[in-house]
Design a protein around this motif. Sequence first.
Motif, short mmCIF file in Angstrom:
data_model
loop_
_atom_site.label_atom_id
_atom_site.label_comp_id
_atom_site.label_asym_id
_atom_site.label_seq_id
_atom_site.Cartn_x
_atom_site.Cartn_y
_atom_site.Cartn_z
N ILE A 62 0.91 -1.30 -0.12
CA ILE A 62 -0.12 0.05 -0.16
C ILE A 62 0.86 1.16 0.04
O ILE A 62 1.86 1.51 0.86
CB ILE A 62 -0.84 0.06 1.28
CG1 ILE A 62 -1.93 -1.06 1.29
CG2 ILE A 62 -1.62 1.33 1.26
CD1 ILE A 62 -2.91 -1.10 2.32
N SER A 63 0.43 2.27 -0.92
CA SER A 63 1.54 3.32 -1.04
C SER A 63 0.49 4.57 -0.51
O SER A 63 -0.60 4.81 -1.01
CB SER A 63 1.77 3.75 -2.62
OG SER A 63 2.30 4.87 -2.60
N VAL A 64 1.18 4.87 0.78
CA VAL A 64 0.14 6.04 1.45
C VAL A 64 1.27 6.75 2.38
O VAL A 64 2.20 5.93 2.88
CB VAL A 64 -0.99 5.37 2.24
CG1 VAL A 64 -0.48 4.79 3.52
CG2 VAL A 64 -1.90 6.77 2.65
N ASP A 65 0.93 8.01 2.56
CA ASP A 65 1.84 8.70 3.61
C ASP A 65 1.16 8.58 5.05
O ASP A 65 -0.18 8.98 5.02
CB ASP A 65 1.92 10.33 3.13
CG ASP A 65 2.71 11.12 4.14
OD1 ASP A 65 2.71 10.60 5.44
OD2 ASP A 65 3.02 12.10 3.89
N VAL A 66 1.68 8.09 5.85
CA VAL A 66 0.97 7.60 7.12
C VAL A 66 0.46 8.84 8.02
O VAL A 66 0.17 8.79 8.80
CB VAL A 66 1.76 6.47 8.16
CG1 VAL A 66 1.61 5.36 7.22
CG2 VAL A 66 3.01 6.92 8.17
N SER A 67 1.29 9.92 7.54
CA SER A 67 1.22 11.37 8.47
C SER A 67 0.53 12.26 8.15
O SER A 67 0.08 13.09 8.74
CB SER A 67 2.96 11.33 8.63
OG SER A 67 3.21 12.42 7.39
N SER A 68 -0.11 12.40 6.75
CA SER A 68 -0.85 13.59 6.43
C SER A 68 -2.19 13.69 6.56
O SER A 68 -2.79 14.48 7.09
CB SER A 68 -0.34 13.67 5.13
OG SER A 68 -0.97 12.73 4.10
N ASP A 69 -3.05 12.47 6.33
CA ASP A 69 -4.47 12.54 6.38
C ASP A 69 -4.94 11.36 6.85
O ASP A 69 -5.00 9.94 6.18
CB ASP A 69 -4.94 12.62 4.58
CG ASP A 69 -6.52 12.79 4.69
OD1 ASP A 69 -7.06 12.74 5.62
OD2 ASP A 69 -6.99 12.64 3.34
N TYR A 70 -5.30 11.30 7.96
CA TYR A 70 -6.09 10.30 8.71
C TYR A 70 -7.30 9.59 7.70
O TYR A 70 -7.19 8.37 7.86
CB TYR A 70 -6.68 10.74 10.24
CG TYR A 70 -7.45 9.40 10.78
CD1 TYR A 70 -6.81 8.36 11.19
CD2 TYR A 70 -8.69 8.99 10.70
CE1 TYR A 70 -7.14 7.11 11.79
CE2 TYR A 70 -9.27 8.08 11.32
CZ TYR A 70 -8.41 6.87 11.77
OH TYR A 70 -8.91 5.71 12.16
N SER A 71 -8.18 10.25 7.18
CA SER A 71 -9.13 9.61 6.45
C SER A 71 -8.65 8.54 5.13
O SER A 71 -9.17 7.42 5.18
CB SER A 71 -10.42 10.43 5.98
OG SER A 71 -9.71 10.88 5.16
N GLN A 72 -7.35 8.87 4.79
CA GLN A 72 -6.90 8.21 3.79
C GLN A 72 -6.20 6.91 4.34
O GLN A 72 -6.25 5.68 3.65
CB GLN A 72 -5.66 9.22 3.00
CG GLN A 72 -5.42 8.87 1.58
CD GLN A 72 -4.43 9.55 1.20
OE1 GLN A 72 -3.93 10.62 1.67
NE2 GLN A 72 -3.59 9.31 0.19
N VAL A 73 -5.29 7.10 5.40
CA VAL A 73 -4.86 6.14 6.14
C VAL A 73 -5.92 4.92 6.48
O VAL A 73 -5.83 3.72 6.10
CB VAL A 73 -3.95 6.52 7.41
CG1 VAL A 73 -3.41 5.31 7.99
CG2 VAL A 73 -2.85 7.40 7.05
N GLU A 74 -7.20 5.36 7.15
CA GLU A 74 -8.10 4.70 7.34
C GLU A 74 -8.65 3.85 6.38
O GLU A 74 -8.63 2.67 6.29
CB GLU A 74 -9.11 5.18 8.14
CG GLU A 74 -10.35 4.66 8.66
CD GLU A 74 -11.54 5.59 9.34
OE1 GLU A 74 -11.69 5.24 10.47
OE2 GLU A 74 -11.93 6.31 8.74
N SER A 75 -8.89 4.36 5.18
CA SER A 75 -9.54 3.74 3.98
C SER A 75 -8.56 2.72 3.42
O SER A 75 -8.97 1.69 3.17
CB SER A 75 -10.18 4.75 3.08
OG SER A 75 -9.24 5.05 1.88
N VAL A 76 -7.29 3.11 3.21
CA VAL A 76 -6.26 1.99 2.55
C VAL A 76 -6.08 0.79 3.66
O VAL A 76 -5.93 -0.28 3.17
CB VAL A 76 -4.94 2.64 2.25
CG1 VAL A 76 -5.08 3.70 0.96
CG2 VAL A 76 -4.32 3.35 3.40
#
Length: 269
Positions: A62-76
């Motif tokens: 999974i490519s995501v920045d873990v520190s920027s946007d909680y809702s994005q982290v939650e969804s991935v």
Amino acid sequence: SKTVSTILVTGGSSGIGKCIAIECYRQGAFITLVARNEEKLLQAKKEVEKCAINDKQVVLCISVDVSSDYSQVESVIKQAQEKLGPVDMLVNCAGTSMSGKFEEVEVDRFKKLMEVNYLGSVYPTRAVITTMKERRMGRIMFVSSQAGQIGLFGYTAYSPSKFALRGLAESLQMEIKPYNIYVTVAYPPDTDTPGLAEENKTKPLETRLISETSGVCQPEQVAKIVVRDAIVTMGLFRTIALFYLGSFDSIVRRCMIQREQSKAADKRE
Ligand SMILES: NC(=O)C1=CN([C@@H]2O[C@H](COP(=O)(O)OP(=O)(O)OC[C@H]3O[C@@H](n4cnc5c(N)ncnc54)[C@H](OP(=O)(O)O)[C@@H]3O)[C@@H](O)[C@H]2O)C=CC1
Ligand SMILES: CCCCCCCCCCCCCCCC(=O)[C@@H](N)CO
């Protein structure tokens, strides 16, 4: 149904995180690697896959920045859990370091390190905790640092971000112990990784000399120790103020039971 664990490793594309993923894969786990750079993720996936012990094992990236946007982290993380099943163990290893004299560190870096090292561990933890509590099982690892136990020359920006993980881990452990979820914190010394090589480019002489007293570990060795601690031991409570913590735990347990009883009573009415 699967008997092996499902493990999600942030920072799993490089250094210590990659070695933790390999260590778990060797024990039959299903792995999700989380980091930003997709090429590094794919490269790491290939390396991990070489260590399979059966042909059912899967590595998901999974490519995501873990520190920027909680809702994005939650969804991935939700998507990953739909594919591989609920996460049994979360390893918070994504992080970044830098050293320099306080007045020479760019002011923005203080915020950046808190975001990546601290919030970047809060968000994934927040995203898995509800399911872990429902399942009454789980393990959460935070990768701090020796510089997360004592403040050292050159680490005015880095150390606080690693100290913060300890406060989070201890508070969270008290909340989730009755749900059979265990928290561990790893405090590694300098470890031979791409991250350390990067940090060394600008490390003050004092920081280097102080760090040398503790030596340099290999990431494979660090991974072995922290995985064993996360699986075998019962976490933080071994070491600190057992008596007081034990009595706080019983308060937490009592409240949980009362809350459940009144919920059950409401349903009957
Ligand atoms: N090496 C050392 O001497 C020590 C390291 N530590 C800690 O261990 C952890 C790993 O260190 P190390 O292996 O050296 O680091 P590396 O720099 O080698 O790897 C860092 C990993 O974290 C990922 N990452 C970084 N920022 C983010 C972000 N915002 N979102 C998602 N992923 C991110 C990177 O991928 P990408 O950049 O593609 O996102 C990479 O996978 C860190 O928390 C570090 O502080 C602790 C003690 C000693
Ligand atoms: C039980 C108490 C332990 C205290 C030991 C004190 C030893 C002093 C040397 C510390 C070395 C600094 C490590 C920082 C590593 C790090 O996090 C960065 N390299 C990340 O890249």
